[in-house]
Write a protein that holds these residues in place. Structure first.
Motif, PDB file in Angstrom:
ATOM      1  N   PRO A 160       0.812  -1.227   0.000  1.00 60.23           N
ATOM      2  CA  PRO A 160       0.000   0.000   0.000  1.00 60.23           C
ATOM      3  C   PRO A 160       0.847   1.278   0.000  1.00 60.23           C
ATOM      4  O   PRO A 160       0.453   2.272  -0.598  1.00 60.23           O
ATOM      5  N   PHE A 161       2.005   1.230   0.636  1.00 55.79           N
ATOM      6  CA  PHE A 161       2.875   2.411   0.650  1.00 55.79           C
ATOM      7  C   PHE A 161       3.547   2.615  -0.700  1.00 55.79           C
ATOM      8  O   PHE A 161       3.687   3.735  -1.173  1.00 55.79           O
ATOM      9  N   ILE A 162       3.962   1.515  -1.307  1.00 53.65           N
ATOM     10  CA  ILE A 162       4.600   1.604  -2.613  1.00 53.65           C
ATOM     11  C   ILE A 162       3.624   2.191  -3.643  1.00 53.65           C
ATOM     12  O   ILE A 162       3.997   2.994  -4.479  1.00 53.65           O
ATOM     13  N   MET A 163       2.369   1.803  -3.525  1.00 56.73           N
ATOM     14  CA  MET A 163       1.357   2.225  -4.488  1.00 56.73           C
ATOM     15  C   MET A 163       0.528   3.422  -4.006  1.00 56.73           C
ATOM     16  O   MET A 163      -0.483   3.761  -4.624  1.00 56.73           O
ATOM     17  N   ALA A 164       0.932   4.066  -2.932  1.00 59.81           N
ATOM     18  CA  ALA A 164       0.141   5.139  -2.317  1.00 59.81           C
ATOM     19  C   ALA A 164      -0.312   6.222  -3.298  1.00 59.81           C
ATOM     20  O   ALA A 164      -1.491   6.582  -3.300  1.00 59.81           O
ATOM     21  N   ARG A 168      -4.257   6.820  -3.778  1.00 53.23           N
ATOM     22  CA  ARG A 168      -4.889   8.097  -3.410  1.00 53.23           C
ATOM     23  C   ARG A 168      -5.707   8.631  -4.582  1.00 53.23           C
ATOM     24  O   ARG A 168      -6.823   9.115  -4.403  1.00 53.23           O
ATOM     25  N   GLN A 169      -5.166   8.517  -5.774  1.00 53.42           N
ATOM     26  CA  GLN A 169      -5.887   8.984  -6.956  1.00 53.42           C
ATOM     27  C   GLN A 169      -7.064   8.062  -7.272  1.00 53.42           C
ATOM     28  O   GLN A 169      -8.174   8.526  -7.521  1.00 53.42           O
ATOM     29  N   PHE A 170      -6.826   6.767  -7.243  1.00 54.28           N
ATOM     30  CA  PHE A 170      -7.849   5.777  -7.595  1.00 54.28           C
ATOM     31  C   PHE A 170      -9.063   5.876  -6.674  1.00 54.28           C
ATOM     32  O   PHE A 170     -10.206   5.811  -7.115  1.00 54.28           O
ATOM     33  N   PHE A 171      -8.810   6.029  -5.367  1.00 57.04           N
ATOM     34  CA  PHE A 171      -9.891   6.105  -4.392  1.00 57.04           C
ATOM     35  C   PHE A 171     -10.292   7.543  -4.058  1.00 57.04           C
ATOM     36  O   PHE A 171     -11.123   7.767  -3.193  1.00 57.04           O
ATOM     37  N   ASN A 172      -9.666   8.501  -4.742  1.00 60.41           N
ATOM     38  CA  ASN A 172      -9.955   9.921  -4.521  1.00 60.41           C
ATOM     39  C   ASN A 172      -9.794  10.295  -3.043  1.00 60.41           C
ATOM     40  O   ASN A 172     -10.704  10.824  -2.411  1.00 60.41           O
ATOM     41  N   VAL A 182      -4.553   3.444   5.990  1.00 60.72           N
ATOM     42  CA  VAL A 182      -3.360   2.662   6.309  1.00 60.72           C
ATOM     43  C   VAL A 182      -3.352   2.281   7.790  1.00 60.72           C
ATOM     44  O   VAL A 182      -2.990   1.155   8.145  1.00 60.72           O
ATOM     45  N   ALA A 183      -3.747   3.202   8.658  1.00 63.15           N
ATOM     46  CA  ALA A 183      -3.782   2.912  10.097  1.00 63.15           C
ATOM     47  C   ALA A 183      -4.716   1.741  10.404  1.00 63.15           C
ATOM     48  O   ALA A 183      -4.452   0.937  11.303  1.00 63.15           O
ATOM     49  N   GLU A 184      -5.795   1.615   9.646  1.00 59.00           N
ATOM     50  CA  GLU A 184      -6.742   0.520   9.837  1.00 59.00           C
ATOM     51  C   GLU A 184      -6.136  -0.832   9.472  1.00 59.00           C
ATOM     52  O   GLU A 184      -6.622  -1.876   9.907  1.00 59.00           O
ATOM     53  N   ARG A 185      -5.079  -0.823   8.680  1.00 54.26           N
ATOM     54  CA  ARG A 185      -4.480  -2.072   8.193  1.00 54.26           C
ATOM     55  C   ARG A 185      -3.823  -2.885   9.305  1.00 54.26           C
ATOM     56  O   ARG A 185      -3.713  -4.098   9.183  1.00 54.26           O
TER      57      ARG A 185
END
Length: 195
Positions: A160-164, A168-172, A182-185
């Motif tokens: 998730p960090f590599i693709m952040a 962010r763009q994909f999920f707006n 990320v904290a929920e992960r």
């Protein structure tokens, strides 16, 4: 006459780590780093003759620090589930502070080769793999090659960090919303591992 050590070398390393790993400016020049550190380029080159020397130093120190923290958790005498929870916490804290470190790692390994990560050999992985296998035999976690277990765990943490930027763009999502996701992960990953 050599420069007096006034903390300049550490300031340069800290600035390079921030620029490369926290801000993601993977191609920052020595001039960029010197300016951000508030020193002239001659001072930077006094401590680090080339950008490659500075990058190698910062990278190796950073990887050694993370390896020590992860290795300490792996070698601890705590119950296995607590170890996994702590591994997740340590890794997430590191990735939140330095979200571009993994990208940098892959980029540098592809450029400089695996000898760049020689200090990772000092982690007590073999004993931890045995512990994972014991937990699988006891039915605590799903049976698989213990190496897959660790690869899966670290993939769930780092991807998730590599693709952040894409996520962010994909999920707006803005940065704050993504940080919350990320904290929920932490708990999500823990529940996935221990079904």
């Amino acid at each position: 006459m050599p420069l007096k050590n006034t903390g300049t070398e550490q300031l340069i390393k800290d600035t390079a780590k921030r620029i490369l790993f926290a801000e993601g400016k993977l191609h920052a020049t020595t001039q960029d780093i010197a300016e951000a550190a508030g020193v002239n380029r001659a001072a930077l080159h006094y401590y680090f003759r080339t950008r490659d020397q500075l990058v190698a130093c910062v990278f190796n120190e950073s990887m050694l620090e993370l390896s020590v923290r992860l290795g300490t958790v792996m070698a601890s005498v705590r119950p296995f589930q607590e170890k996994i929870e702590e591994l997740i916490a340590v890794f997430m804290k590191e990735m939140r502070a330095y979200p571009y470190q993994e990208i940098f790692l892959v980029t540098e390994i592809n450029t400089a080769g695996v000898e760049l990560v020689k200090d990772i050999d000092n982690m007590p992985v073999a004993n931890f793999l045995n512990e994972i296998e014991n937990e699988m035999s006891a039915g605590v976690i799903e049976k698989m090659n213990p190496k897959h277990f660790l690869m899966n765990l670290f993939s769930l943490l780092s991807y998730p960090f590599i693709m952040a930027p894409l996520y962010r763009q994909f999920f707006n999502l803005n940065h704050q919303d993504f940080d919350q996701l990320v904290a929920e992960r932490k708990q999500l990953i823990y529940r996935m591992v221990f079904k």
